[in-house]
Scaffold this motif. Structure first.
Motif, mmCIF file in Angstrom:
data_model
loop_
_atom_site.group_PDB
_atom_site.id
_atom_site.type_symbol
_atom_site.label_atom_id
_atom_site.label_comp_id
_atom_site.label_asym_id
_atom_site.label_seq_id
_atom_site.Cartn_x
_atom_site.Cartn_y
_atom_site.Cartn_z
ATOM 1 N N GLU A 156 -58.602 12.612 21.490
ATOM 2 C CA GLU A 156 -58.400 13.856 20.734
ATOM 3 C C GLU A 156 -58.162 15.032 21.682
ATOM 4 O OE1 GLU A 156 -61.449 12.924 17.004
ATOM 5 O OE2 GLU A 156 -62.171 13.885 18.845
ATOM 6 N N TYR A 157 -58.948 15.077 22.744
ATOM 7 C CA TYR A 157 -58.847 16.189 23.687
ATOM 8 C C TYR A 157 -57.497 16.172 24.392
ATOM 9 C CZ TYR A 157 -60.410 19.547 27.239
ATOM 10 O OH TYR A 157 -60.552 20.657 28.048
ATOM 11 N N ARG A 158 -57.094 14.991 24.859
ATOM 12 C CA ARG A 158 -55.808 14.891 25.548
ATOM 13 C C ARG A 158 -54.650 15.194 24.607
ATOM 14 N NH1 ARG A 158 -55.860 13.030 30.698
ATOM 15 N NH2 ARG A 158 -57.746 11.956 31.442
ATOM 16 N N ASP A 159 -54.779 14.825 23.334
ATOM 17 C CA ASP A 159 -53.734 15.134 22.358
ATOM 18 C C ASP A 159 -53.558 16.645 22.214
ATOM 19 O OD1 ASP A 159 -53.184 12.488 21.872
ATOM 20 O OD2 ASP A 159 -54.361 12.380 20.013
ATOM 21 N N ILE A 160 -54.674 17.375 22.195
ATOM 22 C CA ILE A 160 -54.596 18.833 22.106
ATOM 23 C C ILE A 160 -53.909 19.395 23.344
ATOM 24 C CG2 ILE A 160 -55.942 20.972 22.138
ATOM 25 C CD1 ILE A 160 -55.909 19.782 19.413
ATOM 26 N N LEU A 161 -54.313 18.922 24.520
ATOM 27 C CA LEU A 161 -53.688 19.418 25.752
ATOM 28 C C LEU A 161 -52.188 19.116 25.772
ATOM 29 C CD1 LEU A 161 -56.320 18.540 28.521
ATOM 30 C CD2 LEU A 161 -56.107 20.617 27.135
ATOM 31 N N ASP A 162 -51.815 17.953 25.251
ATOM 32 C CA ASP A 162 -50.407 17.581 25.212
ATOM 33 C C ASP A 162 -49.610 18.540 24.338
ATOM 34 O OD1 ASP A 162 -48.239 15.609 25.838
ATOM 35 O OD2 ASP A 162 -48.260 15.374 23.652
ATOM 36 N N ARG A 163 -50.228 19.078 23.300
ATOM 37 C CA ARG A 163 -49.534 20.031 22.421
ATOM 38 C C ARG A 163 -49.246 21.352 23.135
ATOM 39 N NH1 ARG A 163 -52.863 20.571 17.065
ATOM 40 N NH2 ARG A 163 -51.108 21.961 16.563
ATOM 41 N N PHE A 164 -49.988 21.632 24.208
ATOM 42 C CA PHE A 164 -49.682 22.795 25.042
ATOM 43 C C PHE A 164 -48.634 22.467 26.109
ATOM 44 C CE2 PHE A 164 -53.850 24.082 23.451
ATOM 45 C CZ PHE A 164 -53.720 25.447 23.292
ATOM 46 N N GLY A 165 -48.342 21.193 26.272
ATOM 47 C CA GLY A 165 -47.452 20.776 27.346
ATOM 48 C C GLY A 165 -48.191 20.433 28.613
ATOM 49 N N ILE A 166 -49.492 20.178 28.492
ATOM 50 C CA ILE A 166 -50.316 19.787 29.642
ATOM 51 C C ILE A 166 -50.430 18.274 29.639
ATOM 52 C CG2 ILE A 166 -52.592 19.951 30.732
ATOM 53 C CD1 ILE A 166 -52.920 22.645 29.222
ATOM 54 N N ASP A 167 -49.861 17.627 30.628
ATOM 55 C CA ASP A 167 -49.856 16.161 30.689
ATOM 56 C C ASP A 167 -50.236 15.728 32.098
ATOM 57 O OD1 ASP A 167 -49.528 13.489 30.228
ATOM 58 O OD2 ASP A 167 -47.345 13.519 30.306
#
Length: 285
Positions: free
Chosen positions: A261-272
């Motif tokens: 869930e946390y990584r999915d949120i970061l991915d929505r910011f473009g943080i990968d």
């Protein structure tokens, strides 16, 4: 209509603000301004679960990830979530930070912006009565829990701990108490097995955004919503969970936050970034 939004300088509030500001931008004559509370309570440094959530919600995003993202992307990438600084530039609004209730960022917003409505959503400070009356339509609060039974802090956690199947969301007028003012609107989101307290809390706040937008539109159209007094059957106003309550929560199979869930949120910011040190923090919580 001038709407002053009082929220929190953390990850959940940033996701919430992306959605809320987009909704308000579609309403006629709506001018928002934002003040974010930055506050660390002593208990957040003493209880391991709360310390981990502080790291994931505030320290990592605002200390490392958001500054890096702003340096790389400037005003942000279309279709991505934006940091508070990027939101301020995108919408041409002021987003200040308050570290106490008399902070200039807040007092100046009240004096110079002269809001028609004040909205509190995840604000870290109790708003005293003399500030509540500084707007034409008063001050309202979005509470991510059903009132009156889940007043106070961490209503998402205590709702899950009690075995509820739904998490409430209550838009209420702020009075002299804690989450005790008359109700303007309510809603529910399902509590789904496998989803964390973090995810359910965000679900409730996103529902709250819809309630706020409906209220602003009603006030603009001169159709004020009649508040309904709360029942007086409140059991207690919850504070932060104790270590024993956290243990019971985990024994029941619940989690505070999931790594996916946390990584999915970061991915929505473009943080990968696969090498982020988050696995241990989310697994423990």
């Amino acid at each position: 209509m001038k709407v002053l939004i009082l929220s929190k300088r953390d990850l959940t509030s940033t996701v919430m603000l992306n959605d809320l500001l987009e909704r308000l931008a579609t309403l006629p004559d709506c001018q928002p301004r934002v003040v974010l509370a930055e506050r660390t309570r002593p208990v957040e440094l003493a209880v391991p679960e709360l310390t981990r959530m502080k790291y994931l919600e505030r320290d990592l995003p605002f200390g490392t990830l958001f500054p890096r993202l702003e340096a790389e992307n400037g005003q942000g990438t279309a279709g991505r979530l934006k940091t508070p600084n990027q939101l301020a530039r995108h919408y041409g609004i002021d987003i200040g930070v308050a570290r106490h209730i008399e902070d200039l960022a807040l007092t100046d917003a009240l004096a110079s912006f002269a809001p028609d409505l004040i909205v509190s959503a995840r604000f870290s400070f109790l708003i005293p009565p003399h500030l509540c009356v500084r707007s034409r339509h008063g001050t309202v609060n979005v509470h991510p829990g059903a009132l009156p039974h889940y007043a106070g802090l961490y209503p998402h956690f205590f709702s899950m701990l009690a075995g509820e199947t739904e998490l409430g969301c209550s838009l209420h007028v702020i009075d002299e108490g804690i989450d005790s003012g008359p109700i303007l609107a309510e809603g529910r989101v399902p509590i789904r097995p496998g989803r964390s307290a973090f995810a359910h809390n965000l679900d409730s706040h996103l529902l709250g955004n819809r309630l706020i937008a409906d209220l602003v539109k009603s006030l603009h159209d001169d159709r004020p919503i009649e508040p309904v007094p709360q029942r007086k059957s409140k059991v207690k106003s919850n504070t932060y969970p104790t270590s024993a309550e956290f243990e019971s929560f985990h024994r029941a199979g619940h989690s505070l936050i999931g790594e996916g869930e946390y990584r999915d949120i970061l991915d929505r910011f473009g943080i990968d970034e696969e090498n982020l040190e988050i696995a241990a923090a989310t697994r423990a919580g």
